[in-house]
Motif scaffolding. Structure first.
Motif, PDB file in Angstrom:
ATOM      1  N   ILE A 169      46.504 -12.580 -31.836  1.00 40.48           N
ATOM      2  CA  ILE A 169      45.684 -13.652 -31.247  1.00 40.48           C
ATOM      3  C   ILE A 169      44.233 -13.519 -31.724  1.00 40.48           C
ATOM      4  O   ILE A 169      43.309 -13.212 -30.973  1.00 40.48           O
ATOM      5  CB  ILE A 169      45.754 -13.705 -29.708  1.00 40.48           C
ATOM      6  N   VAL A 191      32.832 -12.952 -20.423  1.00 45.32           N
ATOM      7  CA  VAL A 191      32.536 -14.284 -19.865  1.00 45.32           C
ATOM      8  C   VAL A 191      32.006 -14.148 -18.452  1.00 45.32           C
ATOM      9  O   VAL A 191      30.996 -14.765 -18.083  1.00 45.32           O
ATOM     10  CB  VAL A 191      33.797 -15.173 -19.886  1.00 45.32           C
ATOM     11  N   GLU A 195      33.887 -23.413 -25.749  1.00 47.25           N
ATOM     12  CA  GLU A 195      34.336 -22.818 -27.008  1.00 47.25           C
ATOM     13  C   GLU A 195      33.986 -23.792 -28.127  1.00 47.25           C
ATOM     14  O   GLU A 195      34.415 -24.954 -28.060  1.00 47.25           O
ATOM     15  CB  GLU A 195      35.857 -22.616 -26.981  1.00 47.25           C
ATOM     16  N   SER A 235      36.807  -6.647 -22.456  1.00 49.17           N
ATOM     17  CA  SER A 235      37.656  -7.800 -22.745  1.00 49.17           C
ATOM     18  C   SER A 235      36.812  -9.072 -22.791  1.00 49.17           C
ATOM     19  O   SER A 235      35.670  -9.109 -22.312  1.00 49.17           O
ATOM     20  CB  SER A 235      38.715  -7.958 -21.641  1.00 49.17           C
ATOM     21  N   GLY A 236      37.417 -10.102 -23.339  1.00 43.82           N
ATOM     22  CA  GLY A 236      36.719 -11.382 -23.411  1.00 43.82           C
ATOM     23  C   GLY A 236      36.395 -11.924 -22.039  1.00 43.82           C
ATOM     24  O   GLY A 236      35.274 -12.389 -21.783  1.00 43.82           O
ATOM     25  N   ALA A 237      37.377 -11.845 -21.128  1.00 41.59           N
ATOM     26  CA  ALA A 237      37.159 -12.356 -19.772  1.00 41.59           C
ATOM     27  C   ALA A 237      36.022 -11.624 -19.090  1.00 41.59           C
ATOM     28  O   ALA A 237      35.171 -12.214 -18.430  1.00 41.59           O
ATOM     29  CB  ALA A 237      38.437 -12.232 -18.956  1.00 41.59           C
ATOM     30  N   GLU A 265      43.056 -21.515 -26.899  1.00 45.97           N
ATOM     31  CA  GLU A 265      44.338 -21.737 -26.194  1.00 45.97           C
ATOM     32  C   GLU A 265      44.557 -23.209 -25.870  1.00 45.97           C
ATOM     33  O   GLU A 265      45.682 -23.661 -25.730  1.00 45.97           O
ATOM     34  CB  GLU A 265      44.372 -20.910 -24.914  1.00 45.97           C
ATOM     35  N   ASP A 310      31.381 -19.643 -25.912  1.00 43.70           N
ATOM     36  CA  ASP A 310      32.446 -18.637 -25.831  1.00 43.70           C
ATOM     37  C   ASP A 310      33.098 -18.547 -27.213  1.00 43.70           C
ATOM     38  O   ASP A 310      33.926 -19.379 -27.567  1.00 43.70           O
ATOM     39  CB  ASP A 310      33.467 -19.031 -24.756  1.00 43.70           C
ATOM     40  N   LYS A 327      37.666 -10.115 -29.440  1.00 42.84           N
ATOM     41  CA  LYS A 327      38.725 -10.231 -30.453  1.00 42.84           C
ATOM     42  C   LYS A 327      38.354  -9.627 -31.804  1.00 42.84           C
ATOM     43  O   LYS A 327      38.453  -8.435 -32.029  1.00 42.84           O
ATOM     44  CB  LYS A 327      39.159 -11.685 -30.556  1.00 42.84           C
ATOM     45  N   TYR A 387      39.815 -22.501 -22.244  1.00 43.54           N
ATOM     46  CA  TYR A 387      40.407 -21.228 -21.854  1.00 43.54           C
ATOM     47  C   TYR A 387      39.298 -20.191 -21.882  1.00 43.54           C
ATOM     48  O   TYR A 387      38.603 -20.050 -22.892  1.00 43.54           O
ATOM     49  CB  TYR A 387      41.545 -20.795 -22.785  1.00 43.54           C
ATOM     50  N   HIS A 388      39.163 -19.412 -20.789  1.00 46.98           N
ATOM     51  CA  HIS A 388      38.107 -18.400 -20.763  1.00 46.98           C
ATOM     52  C   HIS A 388      38.574 -17.056 -20.242  1.00 46.98           C
ATOM     53  O   HIS A 388      37.789 -16.112 -20.182  1.00 46.98           O
ATOM     54  CB  HIS A 388      36.889 -18.893 -19.984  1.00 46.98           C
ATOM     55  N   GLY A 389      39.860 -16.936 -19.828  1.00 43.63           N
ATOM     56  CA  GLY A 389      40.342 -15.628 -19.394  1.00 43.63           C
ATOM     57  C   GLY A 389      41.236 -15.704 -18.179  1.00 43.63           C
ATOM     58  O   GLY A 389      41.541 -16.795 -17.676  1.00 43.63           O
ATOM     59  N   ARG A 390      41.634 -14.493 -17.714  1.00 40.74           N
ATOM     60  CA  ARG A 390      42.624 -14.413 -16.638  1.00 40.74           C
ATOM     61  C   ARG A 390      42.083 -13.731 -15.377  1.00 40.74           C
ATOM     62  O   ARG A 390      42.842 -13.442 -14.462  1.00 40.74           O
ATOM     63  CB  ARG A 390      43.853 -13.627 -17.120  1.00 40.74           C
ATOM     64  N   VAL A 399      34.850 -15.936 -28.313  1.00 38.82           N
ATOM     65  CA  VAL A 399      35.836 -14.855 -28.286  1.00 38.82           C
ATOM     66  C   VAL A 399      36.880 -15.074 -29.374  1.00 38.82           C
ATOM     67  O   VAL A 399      37.262 -14.156 -30.101  1.00 38.82           O
ATOM     68  CB  VAL A 399      36.488 -14.761 -26.891  1.00 38.82           C
ATOM     69  N   GLN A 400      37.371 -16.308 -29.523  1.00 45.22           N
ATOM     70  CA  GLN A 400      38.434 -16.567 -30.516  1.00 45.22           C
ATOM     71  C   GLN A 400      37.862 -17.047 -31.861  1.00 45.22           C
ATOM     72  O   GLN A 400      38.427 -16.795 -32.905  1.00 45.22           O
ATOM     73  CB  GLN A 400      39.463 -17.569 -29.977  1.00 45.22           C
TER      74      GLN A 400
HETATM   75  C1  PLZ Z   1      37.912 -18.434 -25.984  1.00 41.91           C
HETATM   76  C2  PLZ Z   1      38.439 -17.267 -25.201  1.00 41.91           C
HETATM   77  N1  PLZ Z   1      37.684 -16.769 -24.207  1.00 41.91           N
HETATM   78  C3  PLZ Z   1      38.119 -15.719 -23.462  1.00 41.91           C
HETATM   79  C4  PLZ Z   1      39.344 -15.122 -23.703  1.00 41.91           C
HETATM   80  C5  PLZ Z   1      39.779 -13.951 -22.876  1.00 41.91           C
HETATM   81  O1  PLZ Z   1      39.742 -12.767 -23.631  1.00 41.91           O
HETATM   82  P1  PLZ Z   1      40.580 -11.487 -23.138  1.00 41.91           P
HETATM   83  O2  PLZ Z   1      40.135 -10.397 -24.059  1.00 41.91           O
HETATM   84  O3  PLZ Z   1      42.033 -11.859 -23.294  1.00 41.91           O
HETATM   85  O4  PLZ Z   1      40.183 -11.265 -21.709  1.00 41.91           O
HETATM   86  C6  PLZ Z   1      40.153 -15.610 -24.753  1.00 41.91           C
HETATM   87  C7  PLZ Z   1      41.504 -14.954 -25.008  1.00 41.91           C
HETATM   88  N2  PLZ Z   1      42.471 -15.781 -25.654  1.00 41.91           N
HETATM   89  C8  PLZ Z   1      43.774 -15.272 -25.759  1.00 41.91           C
HETATM   90  C9  PLZ Z   1      44.362 -14.829 -24.454  1.00 41.91           C
HETATM   91  C10 PLZ Z   1      45.840 -15.011 -24.441  1.00 41.91           C
HETATM   92  C11 PLZ Z   1      46.546 -14.394 -23.244  1.00 41.91           C
HETATM   93  O5  PLZ Z   1      45.897 -13.728 -22.413  1.00 41.91           O
HETATM   94  O6  PLZ Z   1      47.772 -14.578 -23.171  1.00 41.91           O
HETATM   95  C12 PLZ Z   1      39.696 -16.702 -25.507  1.00 41.91           C
HETATM   96  O7  PLZ Z   1      40.454 -17.212 -26.521  1.00 41.91           O
END
Ligand code: PLZ
Length: 452
Positions: A77, A142, A235, A137-139, A240, A268, A297, A165-168, A270-271
């Motif tokens: 990814i 953010v 972004e 991590s990206g999240a 995503e 953002d 990333k 998309y910004h994270g989980r 990250v990608q």
């Molecule tokens: C723009 C953008 N911001 C933030 C994030 C989050 O980055 P993390 O490193 O996954 O937390 C992403 C992560 N994208 C892929 C996650 C896929 C998945 O979790 O299944 C991103 O693309």
């Protein structure tokens, strides 16, 4: 254009034969064993795209436990831009391992973290004074970008965009647009997060960038109010959400409005960051200078590292001790990042991303001419996608997308899908992939489309 055929040992990873080689069906017996163990040991919410047990990777391939060599068009990814086990990264991390593995930078600082911050401050768009803070991590990055923007502006609201998309994590799920699989049942989500319409040229009826920006700004002003708004986060090319490249002028208009209204503009990346789109950062394609840029990333060749880099006056507003984390900017990840950045600089990977983009866009547009189920071909550099539709109605075709991806996986090509409607096949090859392998991977995807 000369076909660039880097050997695996020149840039990306161990000397693996750069070939697609199937010695078993996918998954083979050893991979099947791993997948069976995964079902018994790992939470079901942790999915996987291709059912293999990876034992090696490098250049443009991953090798599984059954001896299959699979063309990698996903880079984990958009992470292994410099190639898996990039020799520069491996050497740097090995040396760091022998020195020390962890002190926690906010306990006992070390050079690598500062050196990464200095490089980020140098490489990111804008000649203004900057500060950086590193995370894992990206999240997490953010989350911290929003923390800093709120602290600096003394305002609370945040605007994210459709298809974002910004994270989980809790806040980043709130910023993320797509419910399934990212948000469903995981609420309640953080307050003060609002959504604005995006420029989506393939689906917004051909709005210009300026028109799409005016539409978003009007909604922001009417539903949130600049006086309440700490930041907008976007972004530059959505990941995503479907590799959506906004119409020219959309991003600059948003930046101008944010600058005029004491709203922090957060890109953002990250990608999109670190050479992926044929520039250091995607913001450069639209000549925008974000107040804060979030990266992760591609930054560290596969080690977990993320960063928030922004205007010094914004980043320094947080009180001492207000930013940090146990592993944030770990010495191993920082050593990897410095080596990865050196590889981008010394191994011509930004130029290579442009070349890869030419191959991808050219060949996918040729496919589109012959097959109207490819509704759109879009992206920049080595971040390109096709959106698959019902040609009669233009409706998203997620079923076709799944079939084509499944064909690719079964035939030794790892592609990823994405998009709000699940109808986008994206191409994110390592920048170390050779043209022959890339073209072979595209031909397998095209075969999947023909057979669907
Ligand atoms: C723009 C953008 N911001 C933030 C994030 C989050 O980055 P993390 O490193 O996954 O937390 C992403 C992560 N994208 C892929 C996650 C896929 C998945 O979790 O299944 C991103 O693309």
């Amino acid at each position: 254009m000369t076909i660039v055929e880097p050997t695996a040992t020149t840039v990306g990873g161990p000397a693996l034969p750069q070939e697609r080689r199937l010695v078993t069906s996918i998954p083979g017996p050893r991979s099947q064993e791993l997948i069976a163990r995964k079902a018994q040991a790992v939470a079901k919410g942790v999915g996987h795209t291709i059912p293999v047990s990876v034992v090696a990777a490098g250049g443009g391939v991953i090798v599984d436990a059954d001896g299959n060599s699979i063309i990698d068009l996903g880079s984990g990814i958009a992470v292994t831009g410099v190639g898996n086990s990039n020799p520069r990264v491996v050497d740097a991390v090995k040396a760091q391992l022998d020195a020390f593995t962890h002190t926690c930078f906010t306990v006992a600082p070390y050079d690598g973290y500062v050196a990464v911050a200095e490089k980020l401050n140098e490489l990111t768009p804008g000649g203004h004074e900057k500060r950086s803070a590193l995370f894992n991590s990206g999240a997490e990055a953010v989350e911290n970008a929003i923390k800093v923007a709120r602290h600096h502006t003394k305002k609370m609201a945040v605007v994210a965009f459709d298809h974002a998309y910004h994270g989980r994590t809790n806040l980043t799920m709130g910023l993320t647009a797509k419910n399934i699989p990212y948000k469903n049942g995981f609420g309640p989500f953080a307050p003060e997060v609002y959504r604005a319409p995006l420029s989506y040229p393939f689906r917004d009826g051909g709005l210009s960038g300026a028109e799409a920006a005016a539409r978003a700004i009007t909604q922001i002003e009417k539903q949130v109010g600049a006086e309440n708004l700490a930041a907008i986060i976007i972004e530059p090319i959505q990941g995503e959400g479907g590799f959506i490249v906004p119409a020219p002028g959309f991003l600059p208009a948003l930046v101008a409005w944010a600058n005029a209204n004491d709203v922090v503009f957060i890109a953002d990346e990250v990608q999109t960051g670190f050479a992926r789109t044929g520039a250091w950062f995607a913001s450069e394609h639209e000549d925008i200078v974000p107040d804060i840029i979030v990266t992760a990333k591609g930054i560290a060749g596969g080690l977990p590292l993320s960063a928030v880099t922004g205007r010094a006056e914004i980043m320094d507003s947080a009180m001492a001790g207000g930013l940090g984390g146990t592993y944030a900017g770990s010495p191993l990840a920082c050593a990897a990042a410095l080596a990865a950045i050196e590889s981008y600089e010394e191994d011509g990977l930004i130029e290579r991303a442009k070349e890869i983009g030419s191959v991808l866009i050219g060949r996918l547009n040729a496919l589109r001419t012959a097959d109207p189920r490819i509704g759109d071909v879009r992206g920049r550099g080595a971040m390109v996608a096709v959106e698959l539709v019902d040609p009669a109605t233009g409706a998203p075709d997620a079923a076709l997308t799944a079939k084509v991806a499944a064909h690719a996986h079964a035939n030794g090509v790892l592609v990823l899908t994405c998009g709000t409607y699940g109808n986008v096949i994206r191409f994110l090859p390592p920048l170390t992939i050779g043209d022959e392998l890339l073209i072979e991977g595209l031909e397998v995807v095209a075969e999947g489309l023909r057979n669907a």
